[in-house]
Design an enzyme around this catalytic site. Structure first.
Site, PDB file in Angstrom:
ATOM      1  N   LYS A   1       0.820  -1.209   0.000  1.00 49.38           N
ATOM      2  CA  LYS A   1       0.000   0.000   0.000  1.00 49.38           C
ATOM      3  C   LYS A   1       0.858   1.264   0.000  1.00 49.38           C
ATOM      4  CE  LYS A   1      -4.326   1.630   2.029  1.00 49.38           C
ATOM      5  NZ  LYS A   1      -5.385   1.364   3.039  1.00 49.38           N
TER       6      LYS A   1
ATOM      7  N   MET B   1     -22.144 -35.592 -14.055  1.00 49.24           N
ATOM      8  CA  MET B   1     -21.005 -36.442 -14.370  1.00 49.24           C
ATOM      9  C   MET B   1     -20.650 -37.355 -13.204  1.00 49.24           C
ATOM     10  SD  MET B   1     -19.017 -37.393 -16.759  1.00 49.24           S
ATOM     11  CE  MET B   1     -18.822 -36.161 -18.039  1.00 49.24           C
TER      12      MET B   1
END
Length: 576
Positions: free
Chosen positions: A179, A491
């Site tokens: 920052k 599936m």
């Protein structure tokens, strides 16, 4: 680092003007010709977002609803456009929410630059609020990553990131910026990166290997090309067509290679893999020369490696040298970009035809016809996934960009949609990420606004990133969404039926009203349960100018065949 100077920030007197690290970042992105960003703001990336406020005329930012949505959207954008996708996220959970997408992009060779905010440098290692060591967390799933703690280092980090992400075998990179580095002032001077001393992404093919490969092909009676995503990434579609036509070689495609060779071409024989077409899988074991281009012989293509292509001499062309010979023994390995290798190979090939060999694919296709008839023209009462995809393919003439999630619908779409346009198949391959499709589709539409983009999703995967309907609503991204709803994790259920004695353990789903949810997001929608209304519903969807959701209720216990069972060879593919 060989570079090209393209941008410097100066004041009216011509003297270098210092700007914040955040502005340096954004100006660097603009220098790389980035126009679209996908992201989500937070504390540690807030200085960048504050600077972004002043660049809204140059950088379009798409606010997603979850960071996973941002990175999948960037993947869809990159895959359809050929450009590098860009993502912004904050520190801590914002950064860790990118990990699934990074892993997906890494294994599927998708170029991304992900930029994360980080706590101030003096707080690193203190367990500060929303601090995580994203560099070490992301190390296994990035091509390169770097933490930047000084504003003066931002521009060079961005330049290297874009070069590494796009060159060679593409992949994701991550830049973590503290920052304080975002607030700090520094001079801005940007140089495009073209070369790094320790990184050689563009190999020079060995001419002897090219000659050896040509000799094998010219002498072959049953040559066979397996086309992977490397064809698409290198832009080698024309070169592949030229080589295949000159030498009369049938071409099959991997999942990620779909759309790299036109499905309408007479030499195209189909889709490889566990649930692919019958003839291209079975004939893998009948060919005498196998030419693998830009594919990595993953287990979904090979089945049991001990039973794979036993009669073939293998030629493997790949830009990643580590893939050559890694899975399948290679007679001739060509470490090269696919486009470059095929360009060199073409003059050495003899004009040849193999009519009997091509006819053998058609003969095997006849055995698959019964399945195609059953899937695409069913006589049962309920709708089938195959007939939905078949009708969509007819309506769009195979010319739309189609994104799929993971599961049965993915395999059905890969089998029954004709991908005629380059970069028109967007799917999660190696990682198999449920939840990929919806955000990837909206990213693909941003990357190719002139094309129709259709998302085909199962009810399970849709609910993993369903919140991105909010993004689609906010930006009115006109993606068309088809949910093939069987109220199962289809599936997994299929495997439970076939291999676990029908013990359906936690795969049945009690789903919400998807149409009502779409309408809550102000997205036009409808539900279809009968084939009498299917065609009209698909036409309504495609003719609608904005986003559209179509829920199609399909048979609950439909299985996808053909199928190569676990442990079997590709020639042992089950038809039923």
């Amino acid at each position: 680092m060989k570079t090209e100077a393209i941008a410097t920030q100066k004041d009216s007197s011509g003297i270098n003007q210092q700007i914040t690290g955040s502005e340096i970042l954004l100006r660097s992105l603009i220098a790389e010709e980035v126009q679209t960003l996908f992201g989500y703001p937070g504390g540690a990336i807030m200085p960048v977002y504050d600077s972004l406020y002043s660049f809204s005329d140059q950088l379009k930012h798409i606010l997603v609803r979850h960071e996973q949505g941002a990175i999948h959207a960037a993947q869809g954008f990159a895959r359809v456009s050929g450009k590098t996708g860009v993502v912004l996220a904050t520190s801590g959970p914002g950064a860790t929410n990118l990990i699934t997408g990074l892993a997906d992009a890494m294994i599927d060779s998708t170029p991304l630059v992900c930029i994360t905010g980080q706590v101030a440098s003096h707080l690193l290692g203190t367990d500060a609020f929303q601090e995580t060591d994203i560099i070490n967390i992301s190390l296994p799933v990035t091509k390169w990553n770097i933490q930047v703690t000084r504003a003066a280092d931002v521009a060079s980090a961005v330049a290297r990131a874009f070069f590494i992400a796009k060159s060679g075998r593409p992949g994701p990179v991550l830049i973590d910026i503290t920052k304080d580095a975002q607030f700090e002032m520094a001079d801005f001077h940007y140089e495009i990166c073209h070369q790094l001393k320790t990184y050689k992404p563009i190999p020079n093919p060995d001419q002897r290997s090219i000659a050896e490969a040509a000799k094998l092909i010219n002498e072959a009676s049953r040559p066979y090309i397996l086309s992977g995503q490397g064809i698409i990434l290198s832009g080698a579609q024309t070169e592949l067509i030229d080589c295949a036509e000159k030498a009369g070689i049938p071409v099959a495609s991997t999942l990620l290679g779909l759309s790299g060779f036109p499905a309408s071409h007479p030499l195209y024989v189909g889709y490889l893999g566990m649930h692919g077409n019958y003839s291209p899988n079975v004939n893998t074991n009948e060919c005498d020369v196998l030419i693998a281009i830009g594919m990595r012989f993953d287990d979904r293509v090979t089945g049991n490696v001990a039973k794979y292509a036993p009669n073939a001499k293998v030629i493997h062309i790949d830009i990643d040298e580590s893939e050559i010979g890694k899975i399948i023994k290679t007679e001739v390995g060509i470490h090269a970009d696919a486009k470059h290798a095929l360009t060199l190979l073409l003059p050495h090939l003899k004009k040849t035809e193999h009519p009997e060999w091509l006819a053998s694919f058609k003969k095997l296709d006849e055995l698959e016809k019964a399945i195609i008839q059953q899937d695409c023209h069913p006589e049962c009462e309920g709708l089938k996934m195959g007939e939905v995809v078949r009708r969509l393919n007819q309506i769009t003439q195979g010319n739309s960009v189609v994104c799929t999630d993971v599961g049965q619908h993915q395999m059905v779409t890969s089998r029954y949609y004709s991908f005629n346009d380059l970069r028109s198949c967007i799917s999660s391959g190696g990682l198999g990420t449920m939840g990929f499709c919806l955000p990837a589709a909206m990213g693909a539409k941003c990357g190719a606004p002139e094309k129709d983009v259709i998302a085909i999703i199962g009810d399970g995967g849709f609910q993993m990133t369903i919140q991105e309907l909010g993004t689609i609503m906010q930006y009115q991204i006109p993606v068309k969404i088809i949910i093939l709803n069987n109220n199962f994790l289809g599936m997994v259920r299929q495997w439970q039926q076939l291999f676990f004695d029908k013990r359906y353990s936690f795969t049945e789903m009690d789903n919400p009203d998807f149409v009502a949810i779409a309408k809550a997001y102000r997205i036009e929608s409808q539900k279809v349960e009968s084939r009498d209304y299917l065609d009209q519903a698909l036409m309504d969807m495609m003719n609608h100018k904005g986003p559209y959701l179509l829920e199609v209720v399909v048979e609950k216990e439909e299985n996808v065949f053909p199928m190569v069972p676990t442990g079997a060879g590709v020639a042992e593919m089950r038809l039923t």
